[in-house]
Design an enzyme around this catalytic site. Structure first.
Site, PDB file in Angstrom:
ATOM      1  CG  ASP A 168     -15.406   0.019   5.230  1.00 24.20           C
ATOM      2  OD1 ASP A 168     -15.686   1.224   5.382  1.00 24.20           O
ATOM      3  OD2 ASP A 168     -14.303  -0.378   4.799  1.00 24.20           O
ATOM      4  NE  ARG A 183     -13.542   3.379   5.007  1.00 26.45           N
ATOM      5  CZ  ARG A 183     -12.443   2.898   4.445  1.00 26.45           C
ATOM      6  NH1 ARG A 183     -11.366   3.643   4.335  1.00 26.45           N
ATOM      7  NH2 ARG A 183     -12.415   1.642   4.001  1.00 26.45           N
ATOM      8  CE1 TYR A 241      -6.972   4.737  -2.551  1.00 30.17           C
ATOM      9  CE2 TYR A 241      -6.866   2.378  -2.950  1.00 30.17           C
ATOM     10  CZ  TYR A 241      -6.857   3.452  -2.079  1.00 30.17           C
ATOM     11  OH  TYR A 241      -6.744   3.217  -0.724  1.00 30.17           O
ATOM     12  CD  GLU A 280      -2.808  -1.191   2.416  1.00 27.07           C
ATOM     13  OE1 GLU A 280      -3.540  -0.212   2.649  1.00 27.07           O
ATOM     14  OE2 GLU A 280      -2.744  -2.192   3.164  1.00 27.07           O
ATOM     15  CD  GLU A 299     -12.009  -4.303   5.474  1.00 28.57           C
ATOM     16  OE1 GLU A 299     -11.994  -5.463   5.016  1.00 28.57           O
ATOM     17  OE2 GLU A 299     -11.177  -3.433   5.158  1.00 28.57           O
ATOM     18  CG  ASN A 315     -10.536   0.299   6.984  1.00 32.56           C
ATOM     19  OD1 ASN A 315      -9.812  -0.368   6.261  1.00 32.56           O
ATOM     20  ND2 ASN A 315     -11.858   0.266   6.880  1.00 32.56           N
ATOM     21  CB  SER A 363      -5.518  -0.140  -0.053  1.00 33.63           C
ATOM     22  OG  SER A 363      -5.030   0.882   0.765  1.00 33.63           O
ATOM     23  N   GLY A 421      -7.452   5.677   4.422  1.00 34.56           N
ATOM     24  CA  GLY A 421      -6.830   6.566   3.453  1.00 34.56           C
ATOM     25  C   GLY A 421      -7.057   8.028   3.794  1.00 34.56           C
TER      26      GLY A 421
END
Length: 333
Positions: free
Chosen positions: A277, A275, A236, A13, A290, A292, A170, A296
């Site tokens: 999800d 974050r 991305y 990453e 999951e 984070n 990511s 990002g």
């Protein structure tokens, strides 16, 4: 404040980390902070290197040979800069930056930093550990199996399934599998690259994401992808997905999603930022996919977009994270 931003590293990453770190450094400078950018793999970055990163013109691969170095130890080559800082802002995605290694080094050195500690990072980085804690906390998460053979997956789950590295980020290496032939490709040694594979039941529905800052949630986002799943390419490449902030949800659903996001954040012992999800299925049931610990941080990433929806500029948001971390460190000192 004097801030050292950690970025780059030698994980898969790295590209995302370089982009995130350069933008965080730029955002903090716009708020008047004195910032140094440190890549554990390559050393301190000059301002012109950061500017090239912001333009996307710098090489995003480490120099030949550095993958075999211990980047967490290379940080110690810059101990004087770390100790001179008021706080360190890790923006190292994957690898040592997100599995708790860098956090353990900073804790050992007594250097304050933004984000979760070693344990919180380790638990959220390992998706199997995350899901076990979610189940123990009565938070719904799709059925899963850690598998070393195709037969183990076939016995435990039914198609379609999501296969991904147990410790990846990511959305690297995530695959939607609908049949045995596709599953066999996931278990190809070259594809696995020595990593443990986790497979989980695919739950169709609306993909939601919730940023947590301090002990508060940001506006909920919804991700609508052009393909089947929100993989690396969708994440991305802007044209591959629509990211809607705030998501169009009923008030009661918004309250439920925000509440459960905080429950996940606390169950994993996360702090300062995260974050979370989710999938909201057709029956209104919320499934946590999951968490984070170090999401990002480019201006186009999900967490900063949620902060923008809440009224923060990018620089203000980065500074907000600094303030939260500094207050926590003063309280605990």
């Amino acid at each position: 404040m004097r801030v050292v931003v950690l970025l780059g590293g030698d994980s898969e990453e790295r590209d995302v980390s370089l982009a995130s770190g350069a933008q965080v450094a730029n955002g903090l400078r716009s708020m008047g902070h004195d910032v140094l950018s440190l890549d554990p793999t390559c050393g301190l970055l000059e301002l012109d290197q950061e500017e090239n990163l912001l333009k996307g013109t710098i090489s995003q691969l480490p120099p030949v040979g550095v993958h075999n170095t211990d980047s967490s130890m290379r940080v110690l080559e810059h101990l004087s800069q770390l100790r001179a800082a008021d706080i360190v802002f890790p923006v190292l995605h994957g690898g040592i930056g997100e599995n708790g290694t860098i956090q353990a080094v900073l804790d050992f050195l007594g250097i304050p930093y933004v984000g979760s500690d070693m344990l919180g990072c380790a638990l959220s980085m390992n998706k199997d550990a995350t899901k076990r804690l979610l189940r123990a906390s009565n938070i719904f998460t799709p059925d899963w199996v850690l598998a070393s053979t195709i037969d183990e997956v076939m016995r435990a789950l039914s198609f379609p399934v999501i296969c991904k590295p147990v410790d990846g980020g990511s959305s690297v290496g995530i695959t939607l599998v609908t049949n045995e032939e596709a599953l066999r490709k996931c278990f190809d040694p070259e594809q696995m690259k020595g990593r443990t594979l986790m497979c989980e039941t695919f739950v169709p529905g609306r993909e939601l994401t919730v940023g947590v800052v301090g002990e508060e949630t940001l506006p909920i986002g919804e991700i609508i992808v052009s393909g089947e799943i929100f993989d690396y390419e969708c994440k991305y490449r802007p044209e591959m997905a629509d990211e809607i902030f705030p998501a169009e949800l009923d008030g009661s659903v918004t309250a439920m999603v925000s509440r459960i996001a905080l429950e996940v954040h606390r169950a994993l012992g996360l702090r300062d930022l995260s974050r979370i999800d989710f999938i909201l299925d057709r029956n209104g049931k919320l499934w946590c996919l999951e968490a984070n610990s170090l999401p990002g941080m480019t201006t186009n990433s999900l967490l900063p977009k949620a902060a923008e929806s809440a009224g923060f500029s990018f620089g203000e948001f980065c500074e907000r994270l600094l303030v939260i971390a500094m207050k926590r460190n003063k309280k605990n000192s």
